[in-house]
Each structure stands twice: as structure tokens, then as C-alpha cells.
Design an enzyme around this catalytic site. Structure first.
Site, short mmCIF file in Angstrom:
data_model
loop_
_atom_site.label_atom_id
_atom_site.label_comp_id
_atom_site.label_asym_id
_atom_site.label_seq_id
_atom_site.Cartn_x
_atom_site.Cartn_y
_atom_site.Cartn_z
N HIS A 157 -55.14 -15.76 41.99
CA HIS A 157 -54.72 -14.66 41.12
C HIS A 157 -55.90 -13.73 40.78
O HIS A 157 -55.88 -13.04 39.77
CB HIS A 157 -54.09 -15.18 39.83
CG HIS A 157 -53.00 -16.18 40.03
ND1 HIS A 157 -51.70 -15.84 40.32
CD2 HIS A 157 -53.04 -17.55 40.02
CE1 HIS A 157 -50.97 -16.93 40.46
NE2 HIS A 157 -51.76 -17.98 40.30
N SER A 278 -72.08 9.91 48.19
CA SER A 278 -71.19 10.89 47.58
C SER A 278 -71.80 12.27 47.69
O SER A 278 -73.02 12.43 47.59
CB SER A 278 -70.95 10.53 46.11
OG SER A 278 -70.39 11.62 45.41
N LYS A 284 -74.33 6.92 44.41
CA LYS A 284 -73.24 6.14 44.99
C LYS A 284 -73.60 5.50 46.33
O LYS A 284 -74.30 6.05 47.14
CB LYS A 284 -72.00 7.02 45.18
CG LYS A 284 -71.35 7.51 43.91
CD LYS A 284 -70.74 6.39 43.11
CE LYS A 284 -69.56 5.75 43.81
NZ LYS A 284 -68.43 6.68 44.02
N GLU A 291 -63.11 0.23 53.48
CA GLU A 291 -61.94 0.95 53.01
C GLU A 291 -61.12 1.51 54.18
O GLU A 291 -59.89 1.50 54.16
CB GLU A 291 -62.36 2.07 52.07
CG GLU A 291 -62.94 1.56 50.75
CD GLU A 291 -63.52 2.68 49.90
OE1 GLU A 291 -63.27 3.86 50.21
OE2 GLU A 291 -64.22 2.37 48.92
#
Length: 465
Positions: A157, A278, A284, A291
Site C-alpha cells: 500500500h 528545467s 531541478k 517518466e
């Protein structure tokens, strides 16, 4: 004028929109190697059966080799007016060798041609995917051997559950990839029958040898029913199904990498090789490779769904709808290939923060089950009673704001007087993982043995080729 390859009974040109919707060369040009291989096998068989002369077959073979070379060098002029790869090749063959080119199409149809070409293409794709997955497994096994004893939190979970080792976690994906390879292998076995010679749908009256062309192309046998041979696309659906499951596995791992690399979690780091920055936030470091692997899964699943919908209402035999079987599948296979290679690179690149992993493994009272197991073993307590006692002790530790192993023995004895100092020995994360010695468990010695077994298996596969 109508198309000279099939337009004998037509007196007008197709409408421009008809030509546009009918053309497939932009997609099926990728089948050129398979199309030429199948044509060479067909020509050789026709000559062996006395259906065409040996001289014509020889000229056809030479012409096809020339076309293969031209396409490979980028010198071939693909013509959309010729619709597909079959007619582009045949038209160029006619330019090279003259009327003998027209004899190549004896005893076959574009229906069995495309079915054969695409089977060969999918078979090649399966072999390439299997090799890519083996490399992915090897990368995982190598890292698992390095981190057989590196403790990390195991989750259910997405909550801290029990300590495991990083090597154990990586080997879970080795197992998944192994099942993926099994599915691709099964799909390959079933697709490895030749449609060539089924012609349009009913077979042919020429005395062809379908077993000979099947053997020449590496198929196990000819397909037994000519209707099925030209209309079956199970081989694409099954391979796409295997690809979709495989893509899901890649996506699950990619999602974990995204989570693990977040500064809020920080269990692993990726280098500049697999991250991006970024345009506005200079601090970043984004896990874009992971992704994008996650996103590629939609393309693969979408291709499977789209082809299922194309096929669901088609009567026998060939229907033009089947022209839509290739683009989505080809794009899906390429997406999966890229995803597997990206995941392999990230596995090789990632660096676990072992100290943070160990600290995180001990959070959330992850060794509570070990205390319950101790109560069962040492005090002969029924597990349900041990579960209840441990829950009360965890509640007490939570109330005092301390870790389970930091709770004083006296406090534990207020809940269960028979608890001794021996119980404290099982509460460390190291003790917890070492105790999980059941088959398939996370004990470091288990992980090391399993990783070595996989390494041996993969090495044997490499030697066998």
C-alpha cells in the site's frame, strides 16, 4: 489509367481520397527485407516445381538482391501510386529484368504475401525483444549481486511493511522479465507457420510445395487452412499482449524510480545520463527517462486494444481492415524496445543511498512482525494473540515517539510480562532480513544464491546463442 498491377477491369482512376486511404507504403515499406526474402523463397520453389524456368528464377533472385541493396542504401524510390511494398518491389523488378518479373506472382496473392511478411517481421521483433530483455535481466542480476545485503524498506500500500534487501527487490523484476520472455517465446512458437501459398484465400491449382517455402523461411510448417492463413492476425495480437504485459512491468519499475529519486524519498540517485533539467528552475533534476518509459506503456496497450477492435467483427477471409494491423503494432514494438533499453540503462546507472535505505527500513515499525513471530516461537503464543500483543506494543512506542527497538524492555513487559531481552535481538532491520530464509525470502544468502543462479542461467543462454 487504373493501377496496372490489378486494374484490368477498371477504366477510371481512383478518386484522390480513395488513393490516400488505400495506400500503405508509408508503413509497410518497413517490411521490405521480409518481402524480398519471401519472394526469393517463392521464386526458388516455383522453379523447383517446374512452374517457372530456372533462368527466370535466377534473374528474379538477382533482381531482388539488387532491390534489397538499393533500399538498404537509401537509393530506392518508393512510389505511393503503387500502394504497398509488394507492388513497389514487383514494379522495380520489372524495370530491372523485364517480363520475367511478372512470373513471380504466380500461385500467390498479396493476401498471403502480407501475412507472410508480417509474420517474419513479428518473429524478428520477438527475437530482438527477447535479447533486450535478457540484457535487462543481466543488468538487474549484476546489481542484485552487489546489493544482496543492502537493506531497504519493503512496501505494501506504499506504506512501510517489512525490511527487504535491494537485491531482493531487483530480482523481483528479473522474475517478471523471465515471464515476459516466456510469453514472447510462446507467441513465437505459435506464429511460426507459413501462410505463403495460401494465395488469396482458397489455395492454388499450381503444384506448389508449401513445405519447401516454409522451410526456406525458417517456419516449422505451412499453415493448414488457406482461409485461416490469410485472415489470421492472432500472431500480432498475442505478441502485442505479451508486449503490453512487459510494458506494464517496465512502467511499474519506472514508477518506483520516479518515487525513489524524489528528494522527499531519496533512496536512489540517477546521474546526468538519465535525467534532465528545467528551463526555469536551475536546481531541478527530473527523472524524465523513467517518466517516458511509464508513458510508453499507453502506446503499447493502445495498439493491442486498437487491433482487437479492428479484428472483432471481421468475417473470413482477408478484409482491407487488416491493413491497419501494422502501424500501431510497429510503433508499439519500437516503444517497448526503447523502454527496455532505457530501463536497462537506468538500472546500470542508479546509485542507492544505502544509509538512507537502512534508516527508512526501520521506520514505521517495520520489524513488528518479527516481534510477533518471536512471541509465537519463544512463548508458544497463538499468532493472533501475538499479533494483538505486538499491536499494543507498537501503539505504546508510537505514543512515546520512539522506534520499536528503542522502546524499553520494561515497557514491553507491561503489555506481556513474559517478554525477555532476547526479543530485542530480532528488532533490528539486519536481523529481520537475515531471518527470512524461506524459499524466495529476502535473506541475503537467499538473494545471493538466486542472483548467482540467474547469472549462470543467462550465461548459458548466451553461450547457446
Amino acid at each position: 489509367m487504373s493501377n496496372k498491377m490489378w486494374g484490368g477491369r477498371f477504366s477510371e482512376r481512383p478518386d484522390a481520397i480513395m488513393e490516400e486511404i488505400n495506400v500503405s507504403i508509408d508503413v509497410d515499406r518497413h517490411l521490405y527485407a521480409q518481402d524480398i526474402a519471401a519472394s526469393k523463397a517463392h521464386a526458388a520453389m516455383l522453379a523447383a516445381q517446374g512452374i517457372i524456368t530456372s533462368a527466370d528464377a535466377k534473374n528474379i533472385g538477382k533482381g531482388l538482391d539488387t532491390i534489397l541493396s538499393e533500399i538498404g542504401k537509401g537509393d530506392f524510390d518508393f512510389k505511393r501510386a503503387l500502394e504497398d511494398i509488394h507492388m513497389n518491389v514487383e514494379s522495380r523488378l520489372s524495370e530491372l529484368i523485364g517480363p520475367a518479373a511478372g512470373r513471380l506472382h504466380t500461385a500467390r496473392s498479396r493476401n498471403d504475401q502480407v501475412a507472410t511478411d508480417f509474420r517474419l517481421y513479428v518473429r524478428d521483433t520477438i527475437d530482438e525483444t527477447n535479447a533486450a530483455l535478457a540484457a535487462f535481466q543481466q543488468a538487474l542480476v549484476t546489481r542484485a549481486l552487489e546489493h544482496a545485503g543492502t537493506v531497504m524498506p519493503g512496501f505494501t500500500h506504499l506504506q512501510t511493511a517489512q525490511p527487504v534487501t535491494f537485491g531482493h527487490h531487483l530480482l523481483a523484476y528479473v522474475e517478471m522479465a523471465g515471464r515476459d520472455r516466456g510469453r514472447f517465446t510462446d507467441a513465437r512458437k505459435r506464429l511460426n507457420e507459413s501462410p505463403l501459398g495460401a494465395a488469396a484465400l482458397a489455395g492454388t491449382s499450381f503444384p506448389i510445395d508449401r513445405a519447401a517455402t516454409a522451410k526456406a523461411l525458417g517456419f516449422d510448417r505451412p499453415m493448414a487452412n488457406s482461409l485461416d492463413a490469410v485472415s489470421d492476425r492472432d500472431f500480432v495480437l498475442e505478441t502485442l499482449s505479451a508486449a503490453a504485459i512487459c510494458a506494464v512491468h517496465m512502467s511499474r519499475f519506472a514508477e518506483e524510480i520516479v518515487i525513489w529519486t524524489s528528494p522527499l524519498v531519496g533512496l536512489v540517485r540517477l546521474s546526468d545520463k538519465f535525467t534532465t533539467g528545467s528551463s526555469i528552475m536551475p536546481q531541478k533534476r527530473n527523472p524524465d527517462a523513467a517518466e517516458l518509459v511509464r508513458a510508453k506503456t499507453g502506446r503499447v496497450i493502445g495498439a493491442l486494444t486498437a487491433l482487437l477492435i479492428v479484428m472483432k467483427g471481421l468475417p473470413l477471409a482477408y478484409q482491407k481492415d487488416m491493413q491497419e494491423d501494422k502501424q500501431g503494432a510497429m510503433e508499439a514494438f519500437e516503444a517497448l524496445s526503447l523502454a527496455i533499453r532505457a530501463m536497462t540503462g537506468m538500472v546500470e546507472d542508479l546509485v542507492p543511498d544505502e544509509a538512507k535505505m537502512k534508516a527508512a527500513a526501520g521506520e514505521g515499525y517495520a520489524t513488528a512482525t518479527d516481534l510477533a513471530d518471536w512471541l509465537v516461537r519463544s512463548l508458544k503464543m497463538p499468532f493472533r494473540d501475538a499479533h494483538h500483543v505486538t499491536g499494543r506494543i507498537v501503539g505504546l512506542a508510537s505514543k512515546q515517539g520512539v522506534a520499536l527497538h528503542e522502546l524499553p524492555l520494561k515497557a514491553m513487559q507491561e503489555v506481556e510480562p513474559r517478554i525477555t531481552a532476547d526479543a530485542l535481538k530480532v528488532l533490528s532491520v539486519e536481523s529481520s532480513v537475515k531471518s527470512r530464509t524461506s524459499f524466495g525470502g529476502t535473506a541475503p544468502k537467499n538473494v545471493m544464491a538466486q542472483a548467482k543462479a540467474w547469472a549462470k542461467r543467462l550465461e548459458k543462454e548466451r553461450k547457446l546463442g
